[in-house]
Design an enzyme around this catalytic site. Structure first.
Site, PDB file in Angstrom:
ATOM      1  N   TYR A 237       0.832  -1.201   0.000  1.00 20.46           N
ATOM      2  CA  TYR A 237       0.000   0.000   0.000  1.00 20.46           C
ATOM      3  C   TYR A 237       0.867   1.252   0.000  1.00 20.46           C
ATOM      4  CZ  TYR A 237       0.695   0.493   5.088  1.00 20.46           C
ATOM      5  OH  TYR A 237       1.237   0.659   6.332  1.00 20.46           O
ATOM      6  N   GLU A 241       0.355   3.889  -2.966  1.00 20.20           N
ATOM      7  CA  GLU A 241      -0.110   5.221  -2.576  1.00 20.20           C
ATOM      8  C   GLU A 241       0.847   6.302  -3.080  1.00 20.20           C
ATOM      9  OE1 GLU A 241      -2.541   4.431   1.606  1.00 20.20           O
ATOM     10  OE2 GLU A 241      -0.364   4.736   1.668  1.00 20.20           O
ATOM     11  N   HIS A 505     -29.262  10.295   0.087  1.00 16.45           N
ATOM     12  CA  HIS A 505     -29.207  10.464  -1.375  1.00 16.45           C
ATOM     13  C   HIS A 505     -28.982  11.930  -1.747  1.00 16.45           C
ATOM     14  CE1 HIS A 505     -30.143   9.498  -5.536  1.00 16.45           C
ATOM     15  NE2 HIS A 505     -30.939  10.559  -5.577  1.00 16.45           N
TER      16      HIS A 505
END
Length: 530
Positions: A237, A241, A505
């Site tokens: 990672y 990254e 939403h």
């Protein structure tokens, strides 16, 4: 002698100090006759501190401050040995200085640059060809880090925790030697010792010139000169990254992969991250490992590497080579093995569920403890739990199940619980259901070039009321989305309860609710989004 026995030694003040944190172990012969108390102390062992924390990273500092809250006399020793390229930093450990904090800031900087194209489509008059200023970014990142370093020192003073900017090693189970290499070493004694030294990037021993010419994440965030064309060796990672934000900042980034991306994470998701990064400009050299790094006459770095599929040895030149092949615990030179503390092969301290090592008063947490997640938040929690057990009579242990995390690749990845592979292995493939969906975040619709690269996977245990045992999210704000869902997973939510939640939403987080597409029936996820 009788007269001596009749004299009771005045008790030491215990104000603001718990009995568990007493500065003296006493063995006493006590006899009571009428109102007389005979008290004979025939053995006394003095300690300078009740709790000595070796390592001033997030976990160590959290544990030290928590112990001080209960009245314990606490000290912290923290000393940064410069990287092979000479980088060093202040109090706070990896996360603050050369990890989470500068990484997230540079990830944000890259994203801000990529949004120029979206801004133009939103109606802003933006020069999409404007160039990034590396030096200015680094200066501002380092300014923030220095502020955090100072804040930690102030906190220790406020909580009456003694800070030693010295390298600590253990002489015996209660004695710590402190050395700043300027003055003679000093020794202090403590009832309990916590090892929280974390780890440092590993350089490969079999790659000539790796440590001489290569850098690591210890160096990248403070580079005064922009890195230029950069090779990242390793697809952890950290490597992905850093390669991702360098690409986003307009620098040429290449990742050399020996085998798989993001080992230990869900491989379906990991491969989608790789595809996204390639599509957005990061190049991958697969099935390859470096064999040599050398400097050319022009000052560039020539990397020789072996392709394990073709067995060819190839070469390519770069401006910077960064090694991200793993980390090694900072325990080897502490003298731990000399006093009976058992270490695993990679130098990590072997502990029990109580975080206790093989020596009963020495504990270890965080990255330097065997089998623990290499994550700042889990180290902080473990350190606090330990302090409460030692100095406040509590019994709760750190629970390492369902620890959420986020990988800040260009397409952010949040996860909590089991990967698909781990779920199959633990519960059996027939007992696991995997629900998944592809989606395009609403905000991405200003720019037609953006695709439906968002992805969510919800993994359930069919034998346990379809309890959710894994969550994987690819998309914007992955950490924020995953943090919320991780609470429900930790509390044992079922898929039915999950889907009964009312959505917010329009959001990307709502796409995780009500997923009906089963991977066992349809390997291609259905598209969602607004």
């Amino acid at each position: 002698v009788f007269f001596f026995l009749m004299i009771r030694r005045p008790p030491r003040s215990t104000q603001s100090r718990s009995s568990a944190a007493s500065d003296v172990y006493k063995r006493q012969v006590v006899s009571t006759q009428s109102t007389w108390e005979f008290n004979f102390q025939f053995m006394e062992e003095e300690f300078d501190y009740d709790y000595f924390v070796i390592g001033g990273g997030s976990g160590g500092l959290a544990s030290a401050k928590e112990a001080a809250k209960f009245g314990a006399r606490v000290a912290v020793a923290d000393f940064v040995t410069p990287s092979p390229q000479g980088s060093k930093w202040g109090l706070g450990g990896t996360c603050v200085n050369v990890g989470c904090i500068p990484k997230k800031l540079m990830h944000f900087a890259a994203g801000a640059g990529e949004l120029k194209h979206d801004q133009k489509e939103c109606g802003w008059d933006i020069d999409v060809k404007s160039q990034h200023n590396w030096e200015k970014m680094v200066k501002n990142v380092q300014k923030h880090i220095k502020k955090l370093n100072w804040g930690y020192k102030v906190e220790l003073v406020e909580k009456n925790v003694k800070y030693y900017n010295k390298l600590a090693s253990v002489v015996d189970k209660h004695t710590i030697e402190l050395n700043d290499f300027k003055k003679p070493a000093e020794k202090v004694r403590a009832k309990y010792i916590l090892i929280a030294v974390g780890g440092r990037p590993t350089y490969p021993d079999d790659v000539e010139g790796a440590a001489k010419y290569g850098i690591s994440s210890d160096d990248l965030f403070s580079l005064q000169k922009e890195p230029g064309k950069t090779l990242f060796v390793g697809a952890s990672y950290i490597g992905l990254e850093c390669a991702g934000f360098l690409t986003g900042l307009g620098r040429e980034s290449v990742v050399m992969v020996r085998s798989i991306l993001l080992r230990g994470f869900d491989q379906d998701v990991a491969n989608q991250i790789g595809d996204y990064m390639e599509k957005h400009g990061t190049r991958f050299i697969r099935k390859s490992t470096p064999t040599k790094v050398e400097k050319t006459e022009e000052g560039r770095l020539r990397v020789s590497y072996l392709n394990h599929e073709t067995n060819e040895t190839l070469q390519e030149e770069f401006d910077t080579v960064l090694f991200a092949i793993g980390r090694t615990a900072e325990t080897k030179k502490m003298g731990l093995e000399n006093i009976g503390v058992k270490l695993a092969k990679q130098g990590k301290v072997i502990t029990d569920d109580d975080d206790r090592s093989s020596v009963d008063n020495i504990f270890a947490i965080g990255d330097c403890a065997e089998g623990r997640p290499e994550l700042t938040p889990s180290a902080i929690s473990a350190g606090r739990y330990l302090a409460r057990r030692l100095f406040n009579g509590e019994t709760s242990l750190m629970d390492y199940s369902y620890v959420p995390t986020t990988v800040f690749t260009p397409l952010e990845y949040g996860s909590c619980g089991f990967s698909e592979e781990a779920a199959f292995e633990k519960f059996g493939q027939d007992n696991v259901e995997v629900y998944h969906i592809k989606f395009k975040p609403l905000e991405w619709n200003f720019l037609p070039a953006r695709g439906d690269d968002g992805y969510i996977k919800v993994i359930t245990n069919k034998q346990d009321e379809e309890r959710v045992i894994g969550f994987h999210y690819l998309g914007p704000n992955a950490g924020e989305v995953t943090q919320g869902y991780s609470i429900a997973i930790k509390m044992g939510v079922t898929k039915k309860q999950w889907d009964s939640t009312i959505r917010i939403h329009p959001t990307t987080a709502e796409e995780a609710i009500g997923i009906s597409s089963k991977k066992s029936e349809n390997s291609e996820a259905k598209a969602g989004g607004c």
